[in-house]
Design an enzyme around this catalytic site. Structure first.
Site, PDB file in Angstrom:
ATOM      1  N   CYS A 113       0.837  -1.206   0.000  1.00 19.63           N
ATOM      2  CA  CYS A 113       0.000   0.000   0.000  1.00 19.63           C
ATOM      3  C   CYS A 113       0.870   1.253   0.000  1.00 19.63           C
ATOM      4  CB  CYS A 113      -0.925  -0.013   1.209  1.00 19.63           C
ATOM      5  SG  CYS A 113      -1.804   1.540   1.454  1.00 19.63           S
ATOM      6  N   CYS A 131       0.535   3.261   3.303  1.00 19.89           N
ATOM      7  CA  CYS A 131       1.237   2.586   4.403  1.00 19.89           C
ATOM      8  C   CYS A 131       2.747   2.788   4.273  1.00 19.89           C
ATOM      9  CB  CYS A 131       0.887   1.104   4.439  1.00 19.89           C
ATOM     10  SG  CYS A 131      -0.759   0.738   5.096  1.00 19.89           S
ATOM     11  N   HIS A 188      -8.322   8.108   2.656  1.00 15.99           N
ATOM     12  CA  HIS A 188      -7.667   9.408   2.809  1.00 15.99           C
ATOM     13  C   HIS A 188      -8.691  10.509   2.608  1.00 15.99           C
ATOM     14  CE1 HIS A 188      -7.169   7.952  -1.333  1.00 15.99           C
ATOM     15  NE2 HIS A 188      -7.323   9.208  -1.721  1.00 15.99           N
ATOM     16  N   HIS A 223      -6.199   3.292   0.379  1.00 17.29           N
ATOM     17  CA  HIS A 223      -6.019   3.462   1.832  1.00 17.29           C
ATOM     18  C   HIS A 223      -6.803   4.737   2.109  1.00 17.29           C
ATOM     19  CE1 HIS A 223      -3.170   3.457   5.553  1.00 17.29           C
ATOM     20  NE2 HIS A 223      -3.999   4.493   5.701  1.00 17.29           N
ATOM     21  N   HIS A 255      -9.102  14.237   1.507  1.00 17.73           N
ATOM     22  CA  HIS A 255      -8.472  15.384   0.846  1.00 17.73           C
ATOM     23  C   HIS A 255      -8.921  16.659   1.557  1.00 17.73           C
ATOM     24  CE1 HIS A 255      -7.282  13.358  -3.042  1.00 17.73           C
ATOM     25  NE2 HIS A 255      -8.272  12.540  -2.709  1.00 17.73           N
TER      26      HIS A 255
HETATM   27  P1  AMP Z   1      -7.586   9.556  -4.819  1.00 14.48           P
HETATM   28  O1  AMP Z   1      -7.606   9.776  -6.310  1.00 14.48           O
HETATM   29  O2  AMP Z   1      -8.760  10.132  -4.085  1.00 14.48           O
HETATM   30  O3  AMP Z   1      -7.349   8.087  -4.480  1.00 14.48           O
HETATM   31  O4  AMP Z   1      -6.343  10.378  -4.283  1.00 14.48           O
HETATM   32  C1  AMP Z   1      -5.033   9.888  -4.289  1.00 14.48           C
HETATM   33  C2  AMP Z   1      -4.139  11.087  -4.149  1.00 14.48           C
HETATM   34  O5  AMP Z   1      -2.842  10.644  -3.776  1.00 14.48           O
HETATM   35  C3  AMP Z   1      -3.979  11.901  -5.433  1.00 14.48           C
HETATM   36  O6  AMP Z   1      -4.433  13.239  -5.211  1.00 14.48           O
HETATM   37  C4  AMP Z   1      -2.474  11.846  -5.709  1.00 14.48           C
HETATM   38  O7  AMP Z   1      -1.956  13.039  -6.227  1.00 14.48           O
HETATM   39  C5  AMP Z   1      -1.910  11.534  -4.333  1.00 14.48           C
HETATM   40  N1  AMP Z   1      -0.619  10.879  -4.328  1.00 14.48           N
HETATM   41  C6  AMP Z   1      -0.231   9.821  -5.077  1.00 14.48           C
HETATM   42  N2  AMP Z   1       1.040   9.474  -4.771  1.00 14.48           N
HETATM   43  C7  AMP Z   1       1.450  10.342  -3.806  1.00 14.48           C
HETATM   44  C8  AMP Z   1       2.665  10.510  -3.085  1.00 14.48           C
HETATM   45  N3  AMP Z   1       3.735   9.707  -3.276  1.00 14.48           N
HETATM   46  N4  AMP Z   1       2.741  11.512  -2.177  1.00 14.48           N
HETATM   47  C9  AMP Z   1       1.692  12.333  -1.977  1.00 14.48           C
HETATM   48  N5  AMP Z   1       0.504  12.212  -2.619  1.00 14.48           N
HETATM   49  C10 AMP Z   1       0.395  11.246  -3.529  1.00 14.48           C
HETATM   50 ZN    ZN Z   2      -2.426   1.283   3.630  1.00 12.69          ZN
END
Ligand code: AMP
Ligand code: ZN
Length: 113
Positions: free
Chosen positions: A3, A6, A99, A97, A101
């Site tokens: 993940c 994670c 999250h 995972h 925003h």
């Molecule tokens: P979602 O599309 O709601 O699943 O959001 C996933 C978010 O994770 C997106 O806004 C990506 O830009 C962000 N994301 C992906 N990889 C990383 C990373 N390594 N560090 C910070 N954010 C990330």
């Molecule tokens: Zn996770």
């Protein structure tokens, strides 16, 4: 551990950390969609909102309160901010995972795209 989030929490993948405690972690989105774009996550892995149970009620409340606190710390309490949970493909979830925003610093449209 496969993940992405994670691995970010574990420090295996670098991130810009803005908050953490024993249960929560928050970091800046790598592809920000607004001047403030932070992801607030539980340290314990939960794939999506579909996997939440009553046992998660406390941590979800903490995530939402932390989102408001982070927006306030960056000066957006009065002007406003957007909070979003995407769940599964139609909503655009790409990282599995949970999250939250937290976006601020520009005007947002409604309905969302
Ligand atoms: P979602 O599309 O709601 O699943 O959001 C996933 C978010 O994770 C997106 O806004 C990506 O830009 C962000 N994301 C992906 N990889 C990383 C990373 N390594 N560090 C910070 N954010 C990330
Ligand atoms: Zn996770």
């Amino acid at each position: 551990m496969s993940c992405l989030i994670c691995r970010i929490i574990a420090g295996e993948i670098p991130s810009s950390v803005v908050y953490q405690d024993d249960r929560l972690f928050a970091f800046r989105d790598i592809n920000p969609q607004a001047p403030l774009h932070v992801l607030v996550v539980p340290k314990a892995h939960v794939a999506s909102l579909n996997d939440l149970t009553a046992s998660h009620d406390g941590i979800v409340g903490e995530m939402v309160r932390r989102a408001a606190a982070l927006a306030a710390e960056e000066g957006f309490a009065e002007s406003g901010f957007r909070t979003v949970f995407n769940c599964n493909a139609a909503a655009g979830q790409t990282v599995f995972h949970v999250h939250l925003h937290v976006l601020a610093g520009r005007s947002f449209t409604w309905p969302p795209g």
